[in-house]
Design an enzyme around this catalytic site. Structure first.
Site, PDB file in Angstrom:
ATOM      1  CG  HIS A  23       8.527  -7.474 -12.640  1.00  0.00           C
ATOM      2  ND1 HIS A  23       7.306  -7.762 -12.981  1.00  0.00           N
ATOM      3  CD2 HIS A  23       8.419  -7.438 -11.303  1.00  0.00           C
ATOM      4  CE1 HIS A  23       6.397  -7.928 -12.076  1.00  0.00           C
ATOM      5  NE2 HIS A  23       7.008  -7.612 -11.070  1.00  0.00           N
TER       6      HIS A  23
ATOM      7  CG  HIS B  91       6.863  -4.019  -7.283  1.00  0.00           C
ATOM      8  ND1 HIS B  91       7.173  -3.569  -8.417  1.00  0.00           N
ATOM      9  CD2 HIS B  91       6.550  -5.362  -7.034  1.00  0.00           C
ATOM     10  CE1 HIS B  91       7.147  -4.827  -9.179  1.00  0.00           C
ATOM     11  NE2 HIS B  91       6.863  -5.817  -8.438  1.00  0.00           N
ATOM     12  CG  ASP B  92       9.190  -7.421  -6.746  1.00  0.00           C
ATOM     13  OD1 ASP B  92       8.423  -7.558  -5.888  1.00  0.00           O
ATOM     14  OD2 ASP B  92       9.050  -7.786  -7.950  1.00  0.00           O
TER      15      ASP B  92
ATOM     16  CD  GLU C   1       8.308 -10.315  -2.263  1.00  0.00           C
ATOM     17  OE1 GLU C   1       8.330 -10.976  -3.182  1.00  0.00           O
ATOM     18  OE2 GLU C   1       7.337  -9.335  -2.094  1.00  0.00           O
ATOM     19  CG  ASP C   2      12.263 -10.438  -4.736  1.00  0.00           C
ATOM     20  OD1 ASP C   2      12.106 -11.104  -3.991  1.00  0.00           O
ATOM     21  OD2 ASP C   2      11.536 -10.146  -5.810  1.00  0.00           O
TER      22      ASP C   2
ATOM     23  CG  ASP D  81       3.857  -7.854  -8.878  1.00  0.00           C
ATOM     24  OD1 ASP D  81       4.817  -8.085  -9.553  1.00  0.00           O
ATOM     25  OD2 ASP D  81       3.459  -8.628  -7.803  1.00  0.00           O
TER      26      ASP D  81
END
Length: 191
Positions: free
Chosen positions: A31, A55-56, A59-60, A122
Protein backbone atom coordinates in the site's frame (compact mmCIF):
# COMPACT_ATOMS: atom_id res chain seq x y z
CA UNK A 1 15.50 7.11 -7.66
CA UNK A 2 18.15 7.95 -5.09
CA UNK A 3 19.45 6.69 -1.75
CA UNK A 4 17.03 8.87 0.26
CA UNK A 5 14.04 7.24 -1.42
CA UNK A 6 15.71 3.84 -1.04
CA UNK A 7 16.10 4.50 2.70
CA UNK A 8 12.40 5.44 2.90
CA UNK A 9 11.42 2.27 1.01
CA UNK A 10 13.43 0.21 3.46
CA UNK A 11 12.02 2.01 6.53
CA UNK A 12 8.46 1.52 5.28
CA UNK A 13 9.19 -2.19 4.78
CA UNK A 14 10.77 -2.46 8.25
CA UNK A 15 8.01 -0.57 10.06
CA UNK A 16 5.23 -2.49 8.31
CA UNK A 17 7.00 -5.89 8.51
CA UNK A 18 4.56 -8.67 9.30
CA UNK A 19 1.48 -6.56 8.56
CA UNK A 20 -0.96 -7.51 5.81
CA UNK A 21 -3.74 -5.66 4.00
CA UNK A 22 -7.20 -6.06 5.54
CA UNK A 23 -8.40 -9.63 5.19
CA UNK A 24 -5.66 -10.76 2.80
CA UNK A 25 -2.17 -12.20 2.64
CA UNK A 26 -0.88 -9.18 0.70
CA UNK A 27 2.00 -7.56 2.61
CA UNK A 28 0.85 -4.18 3.93
CA UNK A 29 3.88 -2.44 2.50
CA UNK A 30 2.35 -2.85 -0.99
CA UNK A 31 0.00 0.00 0.00
CA UNK A 32 2.56 2.71 0.88
CA UNK A 33 4.62 1.63 -2.16
CA UNK A 34 1.55 2.16 -4.37
CA UNK A 35 0.78 5.52 -2.75
CA UNK A 36 4.34 6.70 -3.36
CA UNK A 37 4.22 5.43 -6.94
CA UNK A 38 1.03 7.44 -7.60
CA UNK A 39 2.54 10.58 -6.10
CA UNK A 40 5.67 10.20 -8.22
CA UNK A 41 3.56 9.53 -11.31
CA UNK A 42 1.57 12.70 -10.59
CA UNK A 43 4.81 14.70 -10.47
CA UNK A 44 5.07 15.52 -6.77
CA UNK A 45 8.41 16.39 -5.16
CA UNK A 46 10.65 13.86 -3.42
CA UNK A 47 9.51 14.85 0.10
CA UNK A 48 5.89 14.15 -0.89
CA UNK A 49 6.80 10.77 -2.40
CA UNK A 50 8.71 9.86 0.78
CA UNK A 51 5.76 11.00 2.90
CA UNK A 52 3.61 8.68 0.78
CA UNK A 53 5.91 5.80 1.67
CA UNK A 54 5.69 6.66 5.36
CA UNK A 55 2.12 7.99 5.58
CA UNK A 56 0.81 5.10 7.72
CA UNK A 57 3.95 4.48 9.76
CA UNK A 58 2.97 6.63 12.77
CA UNK A 59 -0.68 5.57 12.63
CA UNK A 60 -0.09 1.82 12.27
CA UNK A 61 3.38 1.03 13.67
CA UNK A 62 5.62 2.09 16.53
CA UNK A 63 7.33 4.71 14.34
CA UNK A 64 7.26 8.29 15.63
CA UNK A 65 7.14 11.65 13.93
CA UNK A 66 10.42 12.45 15.67
CA UNK A 67 12.10 9.47 13.99
CA UNK A 68 10.71 10.45 10.62
CA UNK A 69 11.87 14.06 11.07
CA UNK A 70 15.36 12.91 12.12
CA UNK A 71 15.70 10.51 9.19
CA UNK A 72 13.86 12.35 6.42
CA UNK A 73 13.45 15.95 7.56
CA UNK A 74 10.75 18.09 9.14
CA UNK A 75 8.82 18.62 5.90
CA UNK A 76 8.24 14.87 5.47
CA UNK A 77 7.27 14.58 9.14
CA UNK A 78 4.76 17.45 8.81
CA UNK A 79 3.10 15.78 5.81
CA UNK A 80 2.93 12.45 7.64
CA UNK A 81 1.44 14.18 10.71
CA UNK A 82 -1.39 15.58 8.59
CA UNK A 83 -2.08 12.09 7.20
CA UNK A 84 -2.11 10.34 10.59
CA UNK A 85 -5.44 9.59 12.20
CA UNK A 86 -5.76 9.75 16.00
CA UNK A 87 -6.93 6.20 16.75
CA UNK A 88 -6.87 6.28 20.56
CA UNK A 89 -8.28 8.60 23.18
CA UNK A 90 -6.04 10.00 25.96
CA UNK A 91 -6.65 6.87 28.09
CA UNK A 92 -5.39 4.62 25.27
CA UNK A 93 -8.82 3.24 24.34
CA UNK A 94 -9.67 2.90 20.66
CA UNK A 95 -11.92 5.74 19.53
CA UNK A 96 -15.19 5.02 17.66
CA UNK A 97 -14.78 4.68 13.88
CA UNK A 98 -17.09 7.60 13.03
CA UNK A 99 -15.30 9.95 15.46
CA UNK A 100 -11.89 9.07 14.05
CA UNK A 101 -12.99 9.47 10.45
CA UNK A 102 -14.90 12.72 10.96
CA UNK A 103 -11.95 14.28 12.79
CA UNK A 104 -9.51 13.06 10.13
CA UNK A 105 -11.60 14.51 7.29
CA UNK A 106 -11.68 17.92 9.01
CA UNK A 107 -7.92 17.74 9.67
CA UNK A 108 -7.10 16.88 6.06
CA UNK A 109 -9.36 19.66 4.75
CA UNK A 110 -7.09 22.18 6.52
CA UNK A 111 -3.82 20.48 5.54
CA UNK A 112 -1.32 21.80 3.00
CA UNK A 113 -1.62 20.66 -0.62
CA UNK A 114 1.19 18.10 -0.28
CA UNK A 115 -0.56 16.28 2.56
CA UNK A 116 -3.86 16.37 0.68
CA UNK A 117 -2.10 14.83 -2.33
CA UNK A 118 -0.94 11.96 -0.11
CA UNK A 119 -4.51 11.56 1.19
CA UNK A 120 -5.84 11.36 -2.38
CA UNK A 121 -3.24 8.78 -3.39
CA UNK A 122 -4.07 6.81 -0.23
CA UNK A 123 -7.80 6.81 -0.94
CA UNK A 124 -7.29 6.00 -4.64
CA UNK A 125 -5.16 2.98 -3.84
CA UNK A 126 -7.56 1.82 -1.13
CA UNK A 127 -10.46 2.02 -3.58
CA UNK A 128 -8.56 0.20 -6.34
CA UNK A 129 -7.70 -2.50 -3.78
CA UNK A 130 -11.34 -2.81 -2.72
CA UNK A 131 -12.37 -3.15 -6.36
CA UNK A 132 -9.69 -5.77 -7.08
CA UNK A 133 -10.71 -7.79 -4.03
CA UNK A 134 -14.39 -7.52 -4.95
CA UNK A 135 -13.67 -8.66 -8.52
CA UNK A 136 -11.71 -11.62 -7.09
CA UNK A 137 -14.77 -12.69 -5.09
CA UNK A 138 -13.49 -11.55 -1.70
CA UNK A 139 -16.16 -10.51 0.81
CA UNK A 140 -14.74 -6.98 0.89
CA UNK A 141 -17.24 -5.26 3.13
CA UNK A 142 -16.89 -7.71 6.02
CA UNK A 143 -13.27 -6.54 6.46
CA UNK A 144 -14.29 -3.07 7.66
CA UNK A 145 -15.35 -1.79 11.07
CA UNK A 146 -18.18 0.10 9.37
CA UNK A 147 -20.97 -0.58 6.91
CA UNK A 148 -20.48 -0.41 3.14
CA UNK A 149 -22.47 2.85 3.08
CA UNK A 150 -20.28 4.37 5.79
CA UNK A 151 -17.05 3.29 4.07
CA UNK A 152 -18.24 4.81 0.79
CA UNK A 153 -19.33 7.99 2.60
CA UNK A 154 -15.93 8.26 4.25
CA UNK A 155 -14.05 7.88 0.98
CA UNK A 156 -16.27 10.43 -0.77
CA UNK A 157 -15.92 12.93 2.08
CA UNK A 158 -12.15 12.44 2.30
CA UNK A 159 -11.72 12.87 -1.45
CA UNK A 160 -13.74 16.09 -1.34
CA UNK A 161 -11.79 17.40 1.66
CA UNK A 162 -8.43 16.51 0.16
CA UNK A 163 -9.22 17.87 -3.30
CA UNK A 164 -10.33 21.26 -2.05
CA UNK A 165 -10.28 23.84 -4.83
CA UNK A 166 -6.66 23.28 -5.85
CA UNK A 167 -6.17 22.94 -9.58
CA UNK A 168 -2.97 20.99 -8.84
CA UNK A 169 -5.07 18.22 -7.29
CA UNK A 170 -7.72 18.09 -10.03
CA UNK A 171 -6.28 15.02 -11.80
CA UNK A 172 -5.72 12.99 -8.62
CA UNK A 173 -9.20 13.93 -7.37
CA UNK A 174 -10.80 12.88 -10.65
CA UNK A 175 -8.97 9.53 -10.50
CA UNK A 176 -10.08 8.96 -6.90
CA UNK A 177 -13.69 9.91 -7.71
CA UNK A 178 -13.70 7.52 -10.70
CA UNK A 179 -12.40 4.71 -8.49
CA UNK A 180 -15.07 5.51 -5.89
CA UNK A 181 -17.80 5.44 -8.53
CA UNK A 182 -16.54 2.05 -9.74
CA UNK A 183 -16.54 0.61 -6.22
CA UNK A 184 -20.01 2.03 -5.59
CA UNK A 185 -21.17 0.44 -8.84
CA UNK A 186 -21.65 3.74 -10.66
CA UNK A 187 -19.14 3.51 -13.50
CA UNK A 188 -15.66 2.48 -14.71
CA UNK A 189 -12.56 2.70 -12.56
CA UNK A 190 -8.99 3.68 -13.25
CA UNK A 191 -6.35 6.18 -12.24
Amino acid sequence: MNTRIERALRRAAEWHAGQTRKGSATPYVAHPFAVAWLLDRWGFAEDVVIAGLLHDAVEDTDATLEEIAAEFGPDVARIVAHCSERKEDPSGAKRPWIDRKTEHIAHVAEAPLEARAVALADKLHNLVSIRADDEAGVDVWSKFNASRADVLWYHAAMIAAAAGRDEGLRGPALAARAALAAVAGEGPSGP
